[in-house]
Design an enzyme around this catalytic site. Structure first.
Site, PDB file in Angstrom:
ATOM      1  N   ASN A   1      -1.235 -22.575   9.332  1.00 22.47           N
ATOM      2  CA  ASN A   1      -1.475 -22.564  10.541  1.00 22.47           C
ATOM      3  C   ASN A   1      -2.874 -22.287  10.880  1.00 22.47           C
ATOM      4  OD1 ASN A   1      -1.703 -19.760  10.633  1.00 22.47           O
ATOM      5  ND2 ASN A   1      -0.965 -18.782  12.712  1.00 22.47           N
TER       6      ASN A   1
ATOM      7  N   HIS B   1       0.089 -12.105   2.913  1.00 22.96           N
ATOM      8  CA  HIS B   1       0.547 -12.558   4.751  1.00 22.96           C
ATOM      9  C   HIS B   1      -0.903 -12.608   4.898  1.00 22.96           C
ATOM     10  CE1 HIS B   1       3.166 -13.441   8.260  1.00 22.96           C
ATOM     11  NE2 HIS B   1       2.347 -13.844   8.986  1.00 22.96           N
TER      12      HIS B   1
ATOM     13  N   HIS C   1      -9.233 -12.566  15.674  1.00 22.57           N
ATOM     14  CA  HIS C   1      -9.416 -13.810  16.888  1.00 22.57           C
ATOM     15  C   HIS C   1     -11.023 -13.375  17.290  1.00 22.57           C
ATOM     16  CE1 HIS C   1      -5.011 -15.058  17.058  1.00 22.57           C
ATOM     17  NE2 HIS C   1      -5.015 -14.050  17.244  1.00 22.57           N
TER      18      HIS C   1
ATOM     19  N   ASP D   1      -0.214  -9.012   7.011  1.00 29.24           N
ATOM     20  CA  ASP D   1      -0.699 -10.601   8.337  1.00 29.24           C
ATOM     21  C   ASP D   1      -2.091 -10.449   9.266  1.00 29.24           C
ATOM     22  OD1 ASP D   1       0.015 -12.662  10.106  1.00 29.24           O
ATOM     23  OD2 ASP D   1       1.177 -10.714  11.464  1.00 29.24           O
TER      24      ASP D   1
ATOM     25  N   HIS E   1       9.262 -16.892   9.414  1.00 26.72           N
ATOM     26  CA  HIS E   1       8.565 -16.064  10.477  1.00 26.72           C
ATOM     27  C   HIS E   1      10.350 -16.363  11.521  1.00 26.72           C
ATOM     28  CE1 HIS E   1       5.982 -15.382  14.356  1.00 26.72           C
ATOM     29  NE2 HIS E   1       6.744 -15.107  14.958  1.00 26.72           N
TER      30      HIS E   1
ATOM     31  N   ARG F   1      -8.022 -18.601   9.096  1.00 24.84           N
ATOM     32  CA  ARG F   1      -8.562 -18.920   9.907  1.00 24.84           C
ATOM     33  C   ARG F   1      -8.858 -20.620   9.417  1.00 24.84           C
ATOM     34  NH1 ARG F   1      -4.426 -17.504  12.636  1.00 24.84           N
ATOM     35  NH2 ARG F   1      -4.945 -15.908  14.313  1.00 24.84           N
TER      36      ARG F   1
ATOM     37  N   HIS G   1       6.693 -10.994   7.448  1.00 25.32           N
ATOM     38  CA  HIS G   1       6.419  -9.409   8.928  1.00 25.32           C
ATOM     39  C   HIS G   1       7.714  -9.032   9.470  1.00 25.32           C
ATOM     40  CE1 HIS G   1       6.514 -12.329  11.977  1.00 25.32           C
ATOM     41  NE2 HIS G   1       5.452 -12.625  11.468  1.00 25.32           N
TER      42      HIS G   1
END
EC number: 3.5.2.3
Length: 430
Positions: free
Chosen positions: A90, A56, A307, A303, A177, A60, A230
């Site tokens: 994603n 996981h 950012h 995970d 998820h 990006r 998760h």
């Protein structure tokens, strides 16, 4: 290829041995080896583990290269001892076609710091309405076997059933998820005493548990593979434990931060602690550790969610959710599981390498440290202890909840099929 002789290293924490690596494989393992090698490494005090596998990871790219790229993300992975990562879907555009997953896979191949196995989206655009090109992604060069709308829940039971039925044809797995969206509207943190005191919208445990309960029943009905992303609550542990006792093909992962941190951290209002699923209670943390120890939870997955500063250095309500985790995962596992006596290093290898590779069907990863096997290896120094300094990270982002925290252990070296990606704690220029 460069050859290596690693002397007096403890394989899985056992007796000290020498390891000779050449031509991408383990050539010899024994005591007092006299072979010649290009580079000699003193392994005294180091633990040898099979290269770690992360189920996981958010890399990006494409679309949010300001937060991370495949290059910087895989460099961070190598620094954390990983030789393979599963890149979540994603991105922008979403990895819901053969073209996008092949792009991510090829970038991983080109950079060479670890294997990058793309995760395909379950639904088109992560919108939960129409199945994505699951078969085409599997048949692509990327050979996708894991599918997830991570970041969003596949909340439509019919869509989830169809996905489970579809991937069964090629032994794929749907990684869910688990978050019932109607129960988490406006949620900001774990629902409980702390959220009540702080006045922040509560994220109830049942929002996770209700989806897991539904999905294990669907997986049993279809006879397909389900993986729970998760997992974060004691109740979720009990549902997964029940499903496994029934013999259903269900696996689960836990993140390092859910093994260590609690919702008490949110009292600081520091958005670095804002994550999805949210940090839970101390009782949940205890249950997660016990479940990882007894095998109910199969794997530790980071995970890793990078950012840029502007998405985290702001007020809590508008801050992005997520934490970076690749470079600190093994240290957190040492502190929470090994130093507490819940797992030995053999157990760490199982939860962070063997089982994740098996769940993702990565045949060349998670292999034993044995003669003739691919030399995917991490050398870890468990005696080291120091404060976490995000400025030293290889990842492009700095949103770690461990800044300034004393954590044990550090990666000394990482090898991907006999090629060093990290030596003496520093990235190797490839």
């Amino acid at each position: 290829m460069t050859s290596y002789l690693i002397r007096n290293v403890q394989i899985l924490g056992g007796a000290a041995k020498d390891i000779h690596i050449a031509d991408g494989v383990f050539q010899e393992i024994g005591e007092g080896l006299t072979v010649e090698a290009d580079i000699d490494i003193d392994g005294h005090g180091l633990i040898a583990l099979p290269g770690l596998v992360d189920l996981h990871t958010h890399l990006r790219e494409p679309g949010r290269e300001d937060a991370e790229t495949v290059l910087t993300g895989t460099q961070a992975a190598a620094m954390g001892g990983y030789t393979a990562v599963h890149a979540m879907a994603n991105t922008f555009p979403v990895a819901d076609t053969a073209g996008v997953v092949e792009q991510v896979w090829r970038l991983g191949q080109e950079h060479g710091y670890c294997d990058v196995q793309p995760v395909g989206a379950v639904t088109v655009g992560l919108e939960g309405k129409k199945l994505a090109e699951l078969g085409a992604m599997h048949d692509s060069a990327a050979g996708v076997r894991v599918f997830s709308d991570d970041g969003k829940c596949v909340d439509d039971a019919v869509i989830m059933r169809r996905a489970l039925e579809y991937v069964k044809a090629f032994d794929g797995v749907v990684a869910q998820h688990a978050q019932e969206p109607r129960l988490t509207e406006g949620a900001q943190m774990n629902e409980g005493q702390v959220s009540g005191e702080l006045g922040l919208g509560g994220w109830p445990a049942v929002a996770e548990e209700s989806i897991i309960a539904r999905d294990v029943l669907l997986a049993a009905h279809v006879g397909s593979r389900l993986h729970v992303c998760h997992l974060s609550t004691a109740g979720s542990v009990e549902i997964v434990r029940w499903a496994k006792q029934k013999g259903w093909n269900v696996t689960a992962e836990v993140t390092p931060h859910h093994l260590l941190l609690t919702d008490e951290m949110v009292r600081s209002y520091d958005p670095v602690y804002k994550v999805n699923p949210p940090l839970r209670t101390a009782a949940d943390v205890e249950a997660l550790r016990a479940a990882l120890a007894d095998g109910t939870i199969d794997a530790v997955a980071t995970d890793h969610a990078p950012h840029p500063a502007e998405d985290k250095d702001c007020e809590w309500a508008v801050a992005a959710m997520g934490m970076v985790g690749l470079e600190t995962a093994l240290s957190v596992v040492q502190q929470t599981m090994v130093d507490t006596g819940l797992l030995n290093w053999e157990g760490v290898a199982d939860r962070m390498s063997r089982r994740p590779a098996r769940i993702g069907r990565l045949t060349g990863q998670g292999r034993p440290i044995s003669v003739g096997e691919p030399a995917n290896l991490v050398l870890f120094d468990p005696a080291y202890r120091g404060a976490v300094n995000p400025d030293s990270f290889a990842t492009r982002s700095r949103n770690t909840p461990y800044k300034g925290m004393d954590l044990p252990g550090r990666v000394h070296a990482t090898f991907l099929r006999g090629k060093a990606t990290v030596l003496a704690g520093e990235l190797v220029e490839l």
